[in-house]
Design a protein around this motif. Structure first.
Motif, PDB file in Angstrom:
ATOM      1  N   ARG A  56      -1.149 -40.446 -35.272  1.00 38.69           N
ATOM      2  CA  ARG A  56      -0.149 -40.320 -34.220  1.00 38.69           C
ATOM      3  C   ARG A  56      -0.040 -38.882 -33.745  1.00 38.69           C
ATOM      4  O   ARG A  56       0.020 -37.957 -34.555  1.00 38.69           O
ATOM      5  N   TRP A  57      -0.056 -38.679 -32.422  1.00 36.24           N
ATOM      6  CA  TRP A  57       0.080 -37.344 -31.847  1.00 36.24           C
ATOM      7  C   TRP A  57       1.021 -37.388 -30.650  1.00 36.24           C
ATOM      8  O   TRP A  57       0.724 -38.019 -29.644  1.00 36.24           O
ATOM      9  N   ASP A  58       2.147 -36.711 -30.774  1.00 36.34           N
ATOM     10  CA  ASP A  58       3.071 -36.517 -29.662  1.00 36.34           C
ATOM     11  C   ASP A  58       2.714 -35.194 -29.002  1.00 36.34           C
ATOM     12  O   ASP A  58       2.951 -34.126 -29.561  1.00 36.34           O
ATOM     13  N   ARG A  59       2.118 -35.248 -27.814  1.00 32.47           N
ATOM     14  CA  ARG A  59       1.651 -34.032 -27.151  1.00 32.47           C
ATOM     15  C   ARG A  59       2.766 -33.036 -26.859  1.00 32.47           C
ATOM     16  O   ARG A  59       2.507 -31.860 -26.651  1.00 32.47           O
ATOM     17  N   LEU A  60       4.000 -33.503 -26.828  1.00 30.37           N
ATOM     18  CA  LEU A  60       5.121 -32.616 -26.507  1.00 30.37           C
ATOM     19  C   LEU A  60       5.565 -31.790 -27.705  1.00 30.37           C
ATOM     20  O   LEU A  60       6.451 -30.946 -27.569  1.00 30.37           O
ATOM     21  N   SER A  61       4.964 -32.007 -28.866  1.00 26.22           N
ATOM     22  CA  SER A  61       5.421 -31.351 -30.087  1.00 26.22           C
ATOM     23  C   SER A  61       4.276 -30.626 -30.782  1.00 26.22           C
ATOM     24  O   SER A  61       3.281 -31.244 -31.158  1.00 26.22           O
ATOM     25  N   SER A  62       4.436 -29.309 -30.972  1.00 24.97           N
ATOM     26  CA  SER A  62       3.449 -28.540 -31.722  1.00 24.97           C
ATOM     27  C   SER A  62       3.410 -29.002 -33.176  1.00 24.97           C
ATOM     28  O   SER A  62       2.339 -29.053 -33.801  1.00 24.97           O
ATOM     29  N   ALA A  78      -6.910 -39.581 -32.331  1.00 21.66           N
ATOM     30  CA  ALA A  78      -5.503 -39.254 -32.104  1.00 21.66           C
ATOM     31  C   ALA A  78      -4.948 -40.192 -31.047  1.00 21.66           C
ATOM     32  O   ALA A  78      -5.635 -40.543 -30.086  1.00 21.66           O
ATOM     33  N   SER A  79      -3.694 -40.588 -31.222  1.00 18.05           N
ATOM     34  CA  SER A  79      -3.096 -41.547 -30.302  1.00 18.05           C
ATOM     35  C   SER A  79      -1.684 -41.130 -29.935  1.00 18.05           C
ATOM     36  O   SER A  79      -0.838 -40.953 -30.797  1.00 18.05           O
ATOM     37  N   SER A  80      -1.460 -40.976 -28.643  1.00 19.90           N
ATOM     38  CA  SER A  80      -0.112 -40.721 -28.146  1.00 19.90           C
ATOM     39  C   SER A  80       0.543 -42.021 -27.709  1.00 19.90           C
ATOM     40  O   SER A  80       1.691 -42.026 -27.251  1.00 19.90           O
ATOM     41  N   VAL A  81      -0.199 -43.127 -27.831  1.00 19.30           N
ATOM     42  CA  VAL A  81       0.304 -44.430 -27.405  1.00 19.30           C
ATOM     43  C   VAL A  81       0.797 -45.225 -28.605  1.00 19.30           C
ATOM     44  O   VAL A  81       1.941 -45.656 -28.688  1.00 19.30           O
ATOM     45  N   SER A  82      -0.081 -45.429 -29.558  1.00 12.38           N
ATOM     46  CA  SER A  82       0.242 -46.111 -30.809  1.00 12.38           C
ATOM     47  C   SER A  82      -0.799 -45.689 -31.819  1.00 12.38           C
ATOM     48  O   SER A  82      -1.852 -45.184 -31.471  1.00 12.38           O
ATOM     49  N   ALA A  83      -0.516 -45.890 -33.085  1.00 14.38           N
ATOM     50  CA  ALA A  83      -1.473 -45.485 -34.109  1.00 14.38           C
ATOM     51  C   ALA A  83      -1.459 -46.477 -35.253  1.00 14.38           C
ATOM     52  O   ALA A  83      -0.398 -46.887 -35.726  1.00 14.38           O
ATOM     53  N   CYS A 108      -9.471 -36.678 -29.322  1.00 19.62           N
ATOM     54  CA  CYS A 108      -8.169 -36.665 -28.643  1.00 19.62           C
ATOM     55  C   CYS A 108      -8.332 -37.093 -27.186  1.00 19.62           C
ATOM     56  O   CYS A 108      -9.009 -36.402 -26.438  1.00 19.62           O
ATOM     57  N   ASP A 109      -7.675 -38.155 -26.690  1.00 21.54           N
ATOM     58  CA  ASP A 109      -7.005 -39.098 -27.535  1.00 21.54           C
ATOM     59  C   ASP A 109      -7.133 -40.491 -26.966  1.00 21.54           C
ATOM     60  O   ASP A 109      -7.810 -40.705 -25.956  1.00 21.54           O
ATOM     61  N   LYS A 110      -6.430 -41.457 -27.561  1.00 19.88           N
ATOM     62  CA  LYS A 110      -6.606 -42.876 -27.265  1.00 19.88           C
ATOM     63  C   LYS A 110      -6.222 -43.259 -25.842  1.00 19.88           C
ATOM     64  O   LYS A 110      -6.659 -44.302 -25.335  1.00 19.88           O
ATOM     65  N   THR A 150       0.703 -32.085 -37.695  1.00 16.28           N
ATOM     66  CA  THR A 150       0.761 -33.275 -38.556  1.00 16.28           C
ATOM     67  C   THR A 150      -0.433 -34.188 -38.301  1.00 16.28           C
ATOM     68  O   THR A 150      -1.022 -34.745 -39.241  1.00 16.28           O
ATOM     69  N   ALA A 151      -0.807 -34.354 -37.031  1.00 17.56           N
ATOM     70  CA  ALA A 151      -1.948 -35.207 -36.683  1.00 17.56           C
ATOM     71  C   ALA A 151      -3.233 -34.670 -37.298  1.00 17.56           C
ATOM     72  O   ALA A 151      -4.068 -35.440 -37.808  1.00 17.56           O
ATOM     73  N   VAL A 152      -3.414 -33.354 -37.252  1.00 18.69           N
ATOM     74  CA  VAL A 152      -4.609 -32.746 -37.847  1.00 18.69           C
ATOM     75  C   VAL A 152      -4.626 -32.980 -39.351  1.00 18.69           C
ATOM     76  O   VAL A 152      -5.655 -33.335 -39.936  1.00 18.69           O
ATOM     77  N   ARG A 153      -3.487 -32.807 -39.998  1.00 17.70           N
ATOM     78  CA  ARG A 153      -3.411 -33.028 -41.445  1.00 17.70           C
ATOM     79  C   ARG A 153      -3.680 -34.487 -41.804  1.00 17.70           C
ATOM     80  O   ARG A 153      -4.371 -34.786 -42.791  1.00 17.70           O
ATOM     81  N   GLU A 154      -3.151 -35.406 -40.997  1.00 22.70           N
ATOM     82  CA  GLU A 154      -3.394 -36.824 -41.260  1.00 22.70           C
ATOM     83  C   GLU A 154      -4.872 -37.164 -41.079  1.00 22.70           C
ATOM     84  O   GLU A 154      -5.427 -37.985 -41.826  1.00 22.70           O
ATOM     85  N   ALA A 155      -5.508 -36.542 -40.096  1.00 22.04           N
ATOM     86  CA  ALA A 155      -6.943 -36.755 -39.905  1.00 22.04           C
ATOM     87  C   ALA A 155      -7.724 -36.213 -41.099  1.00 22.04           C
ATOM     88  O   ALA A 155      -8.680 -36.853 -41.575  1.00 22.04           O
ATOM     89  N   GLN A 156      -7.319 -35.043 -41.598  1.00 23.18           N
ATOM     90  CA  GLN A 156      -7.962 -34.492 -42.784  1.00 23.18           C
ATOM     91  C   GLN A 156      -7.796 -35.417 -43.987  1.00 23.18           C
ATOM     92  O   GLN A 156      -8.743 -35.632 -44.754  1.00 23.18           O
TER      93      GLN A 156
END
Length: 232
Positions: A49-55, A32-37, A8-10, A60-66
């Protein structure tokens, strides 16, 4: 057992370089990318994709990485003070966004990674501090006030840096007392130039077996002493 890593992150060039170093060592890695994925980059690693403003986005980002890697058992978090300082130039004040992104955002991601580890894994915190001459303050231009007004972005950046350090140290202290099969931690401090040598050494350290090893709750500096010479 092959380790699988979420970085974390790009937005941080150092994170991208570390990801490339891990791939060079044949370590499965997601960035993880808050810019583009992209589903998969040309370099052979997954992007999520990771939006830092959203828990919810962190989960979702962790699940996608898994899903992309099969599982994850290490997560690396960067805080690059000099780069963030450049991202928030004087006159474009947005202190609340800094706190939401770099304090709340990291807290959410750490929590969801620990949950994904299911008891066994490692959290790696990489801190590149603000220069001692500024400590997060915008450079003072001629005729400008030498001190930031409370509540401005420069103050928020300093708060975010302190929060990252405390998050890393408190997490490490909590994990250090866990017995048996438990998550571990590694705290790394690098100079503001984020040298390729230091990041290559960090990649080698991440690739080493870690389960069961307890790291002391202290920051290590790979530029002063190679990481592969440090004992857990």
């Amino acid at each position: 057992m092959t380790t699988r890593v979420l970085v974390c992150d790009k937005v941080f060039p150092a994170a991208v370089l570390l990801t490339s170093e891990l791939r060079r060592l044949d370590i499965p890695v997601a960035l993880a990318s808050s810019v583009s994925a992209n589903a998969e980059s040309a370099e052979g690693f997954a992007e999520v994709r990771w939006d830092r403003l959203s828990s919810l986005s962190a989960r979702t980002a962790v699940r996608e990485a898994q899903n992309a890697l099969g599982s994850i058992d290490q997560a690396v978090f960067f805080f690059d003070g000099p780069l963030l300082q450049a991202q928030y130039p004087a006159g474009k004040e947005d202190p609340q966004s800094v706190i939401d992104s770099w304090v709340s955002g990291y807290m959410s991601m750490v929590r969801h990674c620990l949950t994904a580890f299911d008891g066994s894994g490692r959290l790696v915190f990489v801190h590149s501090p603000f220069p001692d001459s500024t400590r997060g303050l915008h450079p003072v231009r001629e005729g400008a006030s030498p001190s930031p007004f409370p509540g401005m972005t420069s103050v928020a950046l300093s708060l975010a840096e302190s929060a990252f350090i405390r998050l890393a140290e408190e997490t490490a202290a909590f994990l250090a007392i866990k017995e048996g099969r438990a998550a571990r931690s590694l705290l790394v401090s690098v100079s503001e130039d984020n040298s390729p040598e230091a990041l290559a050494a960090l990649a080698s350290r991440i690739a080493e077996p870690y389960e069961g090893k307890r790291n002391p709750v202290r920051w290590i500096k790979p530029l002063n002493r190679p990481l592969f010479q440090l004992k857990s």
